[in-house]
Design a protein around this motif. Structure first.
Motif, PDB file in Angstrom:
ATOM      1  N   ALA A 139       0.839  -1.205   0.000  1.00  7.21           N
ATOM      2  CA  ALA A 139       0.000   0.000   0.000  1.00  7.21           C
ATOM      3  C   ALA A 139       0.871   1.251   0.000  1.00  7.21           C
ATOM      4  N   LEU A 140       1.886   1.262   0.839  1.00  7.34           N
ATOM      5  CA  LEU A 140       2.801   2.402   0.900  1.00  7.34           C
ATOM      6  C   LEU A 140       3.546   2.582  -0.423  1.00  7.34           C
ATOM      7  N   ALA A 141       3.999   1.476  -1.011  1.00  6.14           N
ATOM      8  CA  ALA A 141       4.696   1.546  -2.300  1.00  6.14           C
ATOM      9  C   ALA A 141       3.772   2.106  -3.381  1.00  6.14           C
ATOM     10  N   GLY A 142       2.511   1.699  -3.364  1.00  4.97           N
ATOM     11  CA  GLY A 142       1.553   2.224  -4.334  1.00  4.97           C
ATOM     12  C   GLY A 142       1.341   3.721  -4.166  1.00  4.97           C
ATOM     13  N   LEU A 143       1.245   4.164  -2.913  1.00  6.94           N
ATOM     14  CA  LEU A 143       1.060   5.583  -2.631  1.00  6.94           C
ATOM     15  C   LEU A 143       2.267   6.394  -3.103  1.00  6.94           C
ATOM     16  N   GLY A 150       4.139   8.739 -12.856  1.00 12.71           N
ATOM     17  CA  GLY A 150       2.877   8.646 -13.587  1.00 12.71           C
ATOM     18  C   GLY A 150       2.230   7.278 -13.481  1.00 12.71           C
ATOM     19  N   VAL A 151       2.831   6.372 -12.721  1.00 16.20           N
ATOM     20  CA  VAL A 151       2.285   5.023 -12.564  1.00 16.20           C
ATOM     21  C   VAL A 151       1.134   5.074 -11.561  1.00 16.20           C
ATOM     22  N   SER A 152       0.031   4.429 -11.906  1.00 15.84           N
ATOM     23  CA  SER A 152      -1.134   4.488 -11.022  1.00 15.84           C
ATOM     24  C   SER A 152      -0.915   3.638  -9.768  1.00 15.84           C
TER      25      SER A 152
END
Length: 180
Positions: A139-143, A150-152
């Motif tokens: 989750a942190l990496a995604g945030l 620009g990666v979602s």
């Protein structure tokens, strides 16, 4: 086979079933272009097959576990999962209201990761701790990725969460099969 072995086998089968289904869902979150899209479909298919195998284990071990159910543990499990769904739904609604809907997968992944910690004593599965920590890290990496590039966030979180849950589902299935 002892009642405890049946119970353990049944529980491991349930883990493979639930986590396999959940991994399938997470692999469907990201919108990706080929070739990653094909890999996500393969991951989703593998997770679904793992869930089906878990369901078979559950069906075959059900008779021996019906009498051995722990109603208090079932209630705790239900409360934890209900709190997880409530937190994810309320958080997702709030993010949607303020216009940050692209971060909903991040929030949901963090909530899912956090819910594994109180499940450790209920399900008697210490491997849920590293799974929970890894889900929170995804989750942190995604945030961070979404904020810095620009990666979602959904691509990072959906792929990462799907892989983690599939891995744990396969481990659960292997534990169930080893308990024969």
């Amino acid at each position: 086979m002892s009642r405890l072995q049946f119970q353990s086998r049944h529980q491991a089968g349930l883990g493979a079933l639930y986590l396999g289904v959940t991994a399938t869902i997470w692999f469907r979150v990201p919108a990706a272009d080929p070739p990653l899209r094909a890999l996500l479909v393969v991951g989703s298919g593998a997770a679904l097959l793992t869930a089906v195998a878990g369901a078979v284990v559950v069906a075959r071990s059900r008779k021996a576990t019906v009498a051995a159910r722990d109603r208090a543990a079932d209630r705790r499990h239900l409360l934890i999962v209900a709190a997880e769904f409530a937190a994810a739904a309320i958080g997702a609604a709030m993010l949607g209201l303020v216009g940050w809907s692209e971060f909903i997968p991040v929030l949901v992944c963090a909530v899912v990761g956090l819910h594994f910690f109180p499940l450790v004593p209920v399900l008697r599965d210490p491997l849920l701790r590293p799974l929970g920590a890894a889900m929170c890290a995804v989750a942190l990496a995604g945030l961070v990725t979404a904020l810095a590039s620009g990666v979602s966030a959904g691509l990072v979180v959906g792929t990462g969460a799907g892989l983690l849950l599939l891995g744990h589902a396969v481990l659960s299935l292997l534990r169930a099969l080893r308990t024969r």
